[in-house]
Design an enzyme around this catalytic site. Structure first.
Site, PDB file in Angstrom:
ATOM      1  N   TYR A 201       0.865  -1.190   0.000  1.00  0.00           N
ATOM      2  CA  TYR A 201       0.000   0.000   0.000  1.00  0.00           C
ATOM      3  C   TYR A 201       0.893   1.229   0.000  1.00  0.00           C
ATOM      4  O   TYR A 201       1.745   1.363   0.891  1.00  0.00           O
ATOM      5  CB  TYR A 201      -0.884   0.017   1.241  1.00  0.00           C
ATOM      6  CG  TYR A 201      -1.924  -1.084   1.309  1.00  0.00           C
ATOM      7  CD1 TYR A 201      -1.619  -2.309   1.859  1.00  0.00           C
ATOM      8  CD2 TYR A 201      -3.199  -0.870   0.823  1.00  0.00           C
ATOM      9  CE1 TYR A 201      -2.563  -3.317   1.931  1.00  0.00           C
ATOM     10  CE2 TYR A 201      -4.162  -1.865   0.881  1.00  0.00           C
ATOM     11  CZ  TYR A 201      -3.834  -3.091   1.438  1.00  0.00           C
ATOM     12  OH  TYR A 201      -4.780  -4.093   1.490  1.00  0.00           O
ATOM     13  N   PRO A 293     -12.148  -0.540  -0.711  1.00  0.00           N
ATOM     14  CA  PRO A 293     -11.292  -1.735  -0.774  1.00  0.00           C
ATOM     15  C   PRO A 293      -9.959  -1.616  -0.045  1.00  0.00           C
ATOM     16  O   PRO A 293      -9.206  -2.588   0.020  1.00  0.00           O
ATOM     17  CB  PRO A 293     -11.072  -1.897  -2.278  1.00  0.00           C
ATOM     18  CG  PRO A 293     -11.233  -0.526  -2.833  1.00  0.00           C
ATOM     19  CD  PRO A 293     -12.271   0.133  -1.987  1.00  0.00           C
ATOM     20  N   LYS A 297     -11.546  -5.749   3.047  1.00  0.00           N
ATOM     21  CA  LYS A 297     -12.544  -6.357   3.930  1.00  0.00           C
ATOM     22  C   LYS A 297     -13.828  -6.787   3.238  1.00  0.00           C
ATOM     23  O   LYS A 297     -14.605  -7.538   3.826  1.00  0.00           O
ATOM     24  CB  LYS A 297     -12.900  -5.369   5.063  1.00  0.00           C
ATOM     25  CG  LYS A 297     -11.773  -5.168   6.050  1.00  0.00           C
ATOM     26  CD  LYS A 297     -11.498  -6.429   6.826  1.00  0.00           C
ATOM     27  CE  LYS A 297     -10.219  -6.344   7.607  1.00  0.00           C
ATOM     28  NZ  LYS A 297      -9.496  -7.622   7.605  1.00  0.00           N
ATOM     29  N   TYR A 385      -6.226  -6.294   9.997  1.00  0.00           N
ATOM     30  CA  TYR A 385      -5.999  -6.759   8.621  1.00  0.00           C
ATOM     31  C   TYR A 385      -6.198  -8.270   8.494  1.00  0.00           C
ATOM     32  O   TYR A 385      -6.803  -8.738   7.539  1.00  0.00           O
ATOM     33  CB  TYR A 385      -4.603  -6.375   8.140  1.00  0.00           C
ATOM     34  CG  TYR A 385      -4.448  -6.413   6.632  1.00  0.00           C
ATOM     35  CD1 TYR A 385      -4.886  -5.342   5.850  1.00  0.00           C
ATOM     36  CD2 TYR A 385      -3.921  -7.510   5.986  1.00  0.00           C
ATOM     37  CE1 TYR A 385      -4.781  -5.365   4.469  1.00  0.00           C
ATOM     38  CE2 TYR A 385      -3.802  -7.546   4.600  1.00  0.00           C
ATOM     39  CZ  TYR A 385      -4.236  -6.473   3.840  1.00  0.00           C
ATOM     40  OH  TYR A 385      -4.130  -6.502   2.455  1.00  0.00           O
TER      41      TYR A 385
HETATM   42  C1  PHB Z   1      -6.476  -6.902  -4.775  1.00  0.00           C
HETATM   43  O1  PHB Z   1      -5.616  -7.812  -4.813  1.00  0.00           O
HETATM   44  O2  PHB Z   1      -7.246  -6.686  -5.745  1.00  0.00           O
HETATM   45  C2  PHB Z   1      -6.580  -6.057  -3.554  1.00  0.00           C
HETATM   46  C3  PHB Z   1      -5.680  -6.237  -2.537  1.00  0.00           C
HETATM   47  C4  PHB Z   1      -5.779  -5.459  -1.384  1.00  0.00           C
HETATM   48  C5  PHB Z   1      -6.781  -4.523  -1.268  1.00  0.00           C
HETATM   49  C6  PHB Z   1      -7.705  -4.370  -2.299  1.00  0.00           C
HETATM   50  C7  PHB Z   1      -7.594  -5.140  -3.455  1.00  0.00           C
HETATM   51  O3  PHB Z   1      -6.868  -3.784  -0.155  1.00  0.00           O
END
Ligand code: PHB
Ligand code: APR
Length: 391
Positions: A201, A293, A297, A385
């Site tokens: 992230y 997203p 979750k 998480y």
């Molecule tokens: C995804 O792999 O599409 C993905 C991963 C983490 C997130 C949202 C989407 O927080």
């Protein structure tokens, strides 16, 4: 048709509920508006909590997940290009997450239904709910121009945010809570190896970015965009340039650029509808709640609802015990609001808002710096998480 539970919607919530009820000897019929191909082609996320993986195994659909799922014991956070790691395994009592696409879960669940000759009713149009306030509700629909009816004891509304089930709760009773975010996520899927070993992230002065994957050869990557931008504004080259800038030189050095095999922009929203039960109607998943997203979750919450609802229906059919049905809405919402808070917090912490001024940015960076240095702050993030325990 007559069955115990009529389920509206063949997304992960509806299909998993039907599979779990089958395991408990309880009959169910799944009505889905779209075709099987459409449902199986839908691209969604793919980070699974341990509780979700355990439930999929309990439902007998964990074999391919075990073979192809990627275990992640941590995740990365990048602040203006500087990466640090959150040790999920070490901070959250040995728990971890698994990377396995929601699309694959949907396919596994549909295969399991076909294997026991219980295919969902696809392309069921004009689904309508009737007499949910009585002990003899029923659902009507039209397929190939022929009208159909399912008589049942209970209706499970698993038909997502745009479904019909939630509208069966009278406006005088239904309460909704909503937050729309002033940006969206532009996501691409590309058959290139992931640029980072775990989900990364990235919070950057230019905006948010996320490096994820579906396998060791398929990447799923996102950048934050404003809501007035279109796919035409983002040819692949521009996407990779901006993505590389935001995730920082460390991870960008490992980017393999490739053609987008899927590209889409999704708005971000937080939404909760209360109550999640009205008479013999029970809502589960996106029909009752949406999370942005950022906290990964959405799918896990839908599956958490289904776990509670399947247990409640099983207690009813086994022992005529209605206590869990009566507490379903309150118990599910307790979990929903905690996940809403975490997803809102991750979104607020990691994105650039149109109103974000230099002071706000300094605060975001200071909070991320605090998380980088504080075991307590990292533990709080890790616990949320990997998935909070069921109340
Ligand atoms: C995804 O792999 O599409 C993905 C991963 C983490 C997130 C949202 C989407 O927080
Ligand atoms: N009649 C029949 N089916 C319907 C109707 C209707 N009126 N309206 C919607 N549906 C179907 C949709 O076509 C879809 O297949 O209900 C299904 C709902 O599935 P999802 O939207 O996937 O919702 P859910 O099963 O709750 O899964 C939640 O999906 O959006 C992601 O992030 C979210 O990961 C979470 C997961």
């Amino acid at each position: 048709m007559r069955t115990e539970v009529a389920i509206i919607g063949a997304g992960p919530a509806g299909l998993l509920l039907s599979q779990l009820l089958h395991g408990a000897g309880i009959g169910a019929v799944v009505l889905e508006r779209q075709s099987r191909d459409y449902v199986e082609a839908r691209i969604r996320a793919g980070v699974l909590e341990q509780g979700t993986v355990d439930l999929l195994h309990r439902a007998g659909v964990g074999a391919r997940l075990s073979r192809e799922g990627l275990r992640h014991d941590g995740l990365g956070l990048a602040v203006d290009g500087e990466i640090f790691r959150i040790d999920l395994d070490g901070l959250a009592g040995g728990k971890h997450v698994t990377i396995y696409g929601q699309t694959e879960i949907t396919k596994d669940l549909i295969d399991a239904h076909l294997a026991r000759d219980a295919a969902p009713v696809f392309e069921a149009q004009d689904v309508a709910l009737h007499d949910v306030e009585t002990n003899r509700p029923f659902v009507t629909y039209v397929r190939d121009g022929i009208s159909g009816r399912v008589d049942c004891d209970f209706i499970a509304g698993c038909d997502g945010f745009h479904g019909v089930s939630r509208t069966a709760i009278p406006p005088s009773i239904l309460q909704t809570f909503e937050r729309a975010y002033p940006f969206g996520w532009l996501g691409i899927m590309a058959d290139v190896p992931p640029c980072h070993g775990e989900v990364l992230y990235a919070s950057h002065a230019r905006g948010f970015a996320l490096a994820s994957m579906r396998s060791r050869t398929r990447s799923r990557c996102y950048v934050q965009v404003s809501l007035d931008e279109t796919l035409e504004d983002w040819p692949d080259g521009r996407f990779w340039d901006e993505f590389a800038l935001r995730i920082g030189p460390g991870a960008a050095a490992h980017i393999t650029r490739g053609e987008a095999i899927e590209k889409s922009i999704a708005p971000l929203r937080s939404f909760v509808a209360e109550p999640m039960r009205h008479g013999r109607l029970f809502l589960a998943g996106d029909a009752a709640h949406i999370v942005p997203p950022t906290g990964a979750k959405g799918l896990n919450l839908a599956i958490g609802d289904v776990k509670l609802l399947a247990e409640a229906l099983t207690a009813f059919y086994r022992a005529r015990d209605e206590s869990r049905l009566d507490s379903y809405s309150a118990r599910a919402l307790q979990r929903v609001w905690k996940a809403e808070r975490f997803s809102w917090w991750m979104t607020t912490l990691l994105h650039r808002f149109p109103t974000t001024d230099p002071f706000d940015r300094k605060i975001q960076v200071a909070e991320l710096d605090y998380i980088r240095a504080s075991r307590a702050a990292q533990t709080a993030l890790a616990e949320n998480y990997v998935g909070l325990p069921f109340g």
